[in-house]
Motif scaffolding. Sequence first.
Motif, PDB file in Angstrom:
ATOM      1  N   ALA A 167      19.846  16.188 -17.761  1.00  0.00           N
ATOM      2  CA  ALA A 167      19.652  17.011 -18.962  1.00  0.00           C
ATOM      3  C   ALA A 167      20.501  16.493 -20.117  1.00  0.00           C
ATOM      4  O   ALA A 167      20.040  16.433 -21.261  1.00  0.00           O
ATOM      5  CB  ALA A 167      19.980  18.467 -18.662  1.00  0.00           C
ATOM      6  N   SER A 168      21.728  16.087 -19.830  1.00  0.00           N
ATOM      7  CA  SER A 168      22.614  15.545 -20.865  1.00  0.00           C
ATOM      8  C   SER A 168      22.041  14.260 -21.453  1.00  0.00           C
ATOM      9  O   SER A 168      22.055  14.052 -22.669  1.00  0.00           O
ATOM     10  CB  SER A 168      23.994  15.300 -20.261  1.00  0.00           C
ATOM     11  OG  SER A 168      24.833  14.683 -21.196  1.00  0.00           O
ATOM     12  N   GLN A 169      21.531  13.421 -20.596  1.00  0.00           N
ATOM     13  CA  GLN A 169      20.909  12.170 -21.036  1.00  0.00           C
ATOM     14  C   GLN A 169      19.691  12.460 -21.914  1.00  0.00           C
ATOM     15  O   GLN A 169      19.505  11.834 -22.964  1.00  0.00           O
ATOM     16  CB  GLN A 169      20.493  11.410 -19.779  1.00  0.00           C
ATOM     17  CG  GLN A 169      19.760  10.130 -19.964  1.00  0.00           C
ATOM     18  CD  GLN A 169      19.363   9.569 -18.599  1.00  0.00           C
ATOM     19  OE1 GLN A 169      20.076   9.691 -17.613  1.00  0.00           O
ATOM     20  NE2 GLN A 169      18.208   8.964 -18.542  1.00  0.00           N
ATOM     21  N   LEU A 170      18.892  13.441 -21.528  1.00  0.00           N
ATOM     22  CA  LEU A 170      17.706  13.789 -22.307  1.00  0.00           C
ATOM     23  C   LEU A 170      18.077  14.418 -23.644  1.00  0.00           C
ATOM     24  O   LEU A 170      17.454  14.133 -24.664  1.00  0.00           O
ATOM     25  CB  LEU A 170      16.804  14.722 -21.503  1.00  0.00           C
ATOM     26  CG  LEU A 170      16.137  14.080 -20.283  1.00  0.00           C
ATOM     27  CD1 LEU A 170      15.425  15.133 -19.447  1.00  0.00           C
ATOM     28  CD2 LEU A 170      15.181  12.970 -20.702  1.00  0.00           C
ATOM     29  N   ARG A 171      19.112  15.274 -23.659  1.00  0.00           N
ATOM     30  CA  ARG A 171      19.565  15.862 -24.924  1.00  0.00           C
ATOM     31  C   ARG A 171      20.038  14.776 -25.885  1.00  0.00           C
ATOM     32  O   ARG A 171      19.940  14.938 -27.099  1.00  0.00           O
ATOM     33  CB  ARG A 171      20.681  16.879 -24.685  1.00  0.00           C
ATOM     34  CG  ARG A 171      20.186  18.219 -24.175  1.00  0.00           C
ATOM     35  CD  ARG A 171      21.256  19.286 -24.216  1.00  0.00           C
ATOM     36  NE  ARG A 171      22.458  18.950 -23.475  1.00  0.00           N
ATOM     37  CZ  ARG A 171      22.646  19.208 -22.172  1.00  0.00           C
ATOM     38  NH1 ARG A 171      21.708  19.791 -21.468  1.00  0.00           N
ATOM     39  NH2 ARG A 171      23.782  18.874 -21.591  1.00  0.00           N
ATOM     40  N   ALA A 172      20.542  13.675 -25.329  1.00  0.00           N
ATOM     41  CA  ALA A 172      20.974  12.550 -26.168  1.00  0.00           C
ATOM     42  C   ALA A 172      19.784  11.719 -26.650  1.00  0.00           C
ATOM     43  O   ALA A 172      19.959  10.764 -27.411  1.00  0.00           O
ATOM     44  CB  ALA A 172      21.959  11.674 -25.402  1.00  0.00           C
ATOM     45  N   GLY A 173      18.575  12.075 -26.201  1.00  0.00           N
ATOM     46  CA  GLY A 173      17.378  11.389 -26.669  1.00  0.00           C
ATOM     47  C   GLY A 173      16.950  10.204 -25.833  1.00  0.00           C
ATOM     48  O   GLY A 173      16.045   9.470 -26.216  1.00  0.00           O
ATOM     49  N   ASP A 174      17.566   9.987 -24.678  1.00  0.00           N
ATOM     50  CA  ASP A 174      17.250   8.829 -23.838  1.00  0.00           C
ATOM     51  C   ASP A 174      16.291   9.233 -22.724  1.00  0.00           C
ATOM     52  O   ASP A 174      16.685   9.888 -21.763  1.00  0.00           O
ATOM     53  CB  ASP A 174      18.530   8.245 -23.244  1.00  0.00           C
ATOM     54  CG  ASP A 174      18.271   7.029 -22.367  1.00  0.00           C
ATOM     55  OD1 ASP A 174      17.148   6.494 -22.400  1.00  0.00           O
ATOM     56  OD2 ASP A 174      19.206   6.618 -21.652  1.00  0.00           O
ATOM     57  N   SER A 175      15.040   8.838 -22.855  1.00  0.00           N
ATOM     58  CA  SER A 175      14.054   9.122 -21.808  1.00  0.00           C
ATOM     59  C   SER A 175      13.704   7.889 -20.993  1.00  0.00           C
ATOM     60  O   SER A 175      13.160   8.013 -19.896  1.00  0.00           O
ATOM     61  CB  SER A 175      12.776   9.695 -22.423  1.00  0.00           C
ATOM     62  OG  SER A 175      12.146   8.724 -23.247  1.00  0.00           O
ATOM     63  N   ALA A 176      13.996   6.701 -21.505  1.00  0.00           N
ATOM     64  CA  ALA A 176      13.547   5.461 -20.862  1.00  0.00           C
ATOM     65  C   ALA A 176      14.136   5.293 -19.463  1.00  0.00           C
ATOM     66  O   ALA A 176      13.424   4.915 -18.525  1.00  0.00           O
ATOM     67  CB  ALA A 176      13.907   4.259 -21.727  1.00  0.00           C
TER      68      ALA A 176
END
Length: 195
Positions: A167-176
Amino acid sequence: MERRERADAARNRQAILRAAEDLLRRHPPEQVSVERVAVAAGVGKGTVFHRFGSRTGLMRELMGERARELDEAVAEGPPPLGPGAPPVERLVAFLGAVAELAARNGNLVAAHEHAVTTRRSEPRETNPIYVGWHRHVTALIAEGRPDVDAEEIAHLLLGTLHMEPIASQLRAGDSARLARAFAALAEGLLGGPAA
């Protein structure tokens, strides 16, 4: 008169959704209250509650707006996201699209998750978005691997979106990174790599 009231209600709905979305872009999810949304939308707090029922209802509706486009692509779009591709390709495409949607709407996803988890009467598994996504992932897994517990594996895959490191990674905008991991899992499960 009735037509005018419906038009006003529609305008209020859009103003409330736009205000919530704007506040979520600028503030942490826990700071986006119904009161703040109402003020930003130029409506009374009662209007927000009347239209959406609760903060959970508001976040669910806003998240639903974001999820509808993905649902339409799954149902009617071109392969591999839409019908016509092998299950592994569809699963990789779908999970990648979910990761991208979550990354593009990180604070909204977090606010929606917070709203759902703080209302003990509404478990995540009953959320219409989750139900639809789970049904789709289950069907793809069952089609590609009828010998496994597709429902449980679908819960495992979708549940990763709610784990704090992800979730933290996704909140930072990183989906790859998550999309690549989802692809590796889907290909390992259903046979791959996807073409």
